[in-house]
Structure formats: C-alpha cells, structure tokens
Design a protein around this motif. Sequence first.
Motif: not given
Length: 228
Positions: A27, A7-8, A5, A29
């Motif tokens: 981003d 994120e940014k 995962k 996942e």
Amino acid sequence: MTVVKAEKVVKDYGLDGQTVHALRGVDLEFQGGEFSAIAGPSGSGKSTFLHLAGCLDVLTGGTLLVGGEDTGRMKRKDLAILRRQKIGFIFQAYNLIPVLSVEENISFPLSLLGINPREIKERTNQVLEEVGLKGYAKRRPKEMSGGQQQRVAIARALVKRPALILADEPTANLDSKIGAEILELMLNMNKSVGTTFIFSTHDQMVMDYARRLIRIRDGQIESDEVKK
C-alpha cells in the motif's frame, strides 16, 4: 493530486518452476510534487514497484492507479500510451541510443507523440539549457562522460513535461561528486516545475536528498517517513 496509488499490490514471478513473491500486498500513495525514494536491498521489490508504476510490467493482484488510471484493467497497448504520454524514466545505465546525437536522443520521445518539429526543437533546446548541456546537442553519447550522459537521460525524461519521473538507481554508475550534482539538478527541477520524482535506490546519498523515504524488504513496506 494523487499521482500513484497502490492498494494491496501483489507481483509474483515464475522462476525455475517456483513462484517468487516480489511484492506482497503493498500500500503506497504519492502526491504531485513529491521527491521520494524507495530504499532496500537487492531483491527487496523496489525496482519491481517502479516497473509497475511505470507501466513496464503488470501486477498480479491488488489495485494500482497511475494518473488516475486503473492500470490493472488496461490492455498493454493502453499502458504503452499512458507510459509514453505521462511518465519519464531515468535508468542507471542511461539507456541512450548510441547512434543518435544528444538532441536526437532527447527529442525522440516527442516525435513519438506527434508534436510538430518546431515545438520539438524549442523544447529540446530549452531542456538542454536546463540540464547544463547547451552546446552539446550534436555530440554522441560515447563522446560524453557518465555524468553528462545521465544529464541527457534526465533531459529526455523532462522534455515530455511528465507529471511523474521514475528513477531506478540513477546514481549507481556515478562517483559521489557527480552523483550529488545530478541529484541537485533533479531536486531543482522538482522545485521549479513540480514534477513528482520517485527513486529506487540503495545509495545513502539519494536517501539523504529524498524528502520522503520508504524502506522495503522482502516485498513489504517496513517504514514510510516524511522528513521535516
């Protein structure tokens, strides 16, 4: 289960006194059992993302979880342990150890994990059969074709039974027929064992095989398509 995962996620490199922005707030996942490809031109950031997901490099900013572990908060020693225990790698150049036999190349990761010799032998023999190399255990890499060497590399990645396998341009040095055989092998492993595969590639054949295709350019995600 979420395997990776991001994120940014940001990754910058210094080059000749300048800053290269390899990833710009990515981003992404990936769930367990995916067979996904990240595609893009050279310098797009696809290999950089794989290196971060594989704990081969550290991010500049953002958050990256691998197997639930926050890699941005981990020391290099801990990243090495995570990489050794939970991640398999397949490279375009195979990266086999030339002085070792096929079975020694495959079993090497297990010896690093301290697994007992009997289990190492059993698991090595099993994966040799799975990749179609039964009878090749004593050969050296130089005695094998490119396709056979890539099968050894796949076996080495699989023998740890990792949750995640990262494949960086795995068909780049193979002709289309052998490349298709290698992809079929990995797809069968994905279906039978449930191992998550993430590829970086510019090979259209790999994109066609992938069940999810992510396109990246200039360090940013352009599109993310799950095929039906």
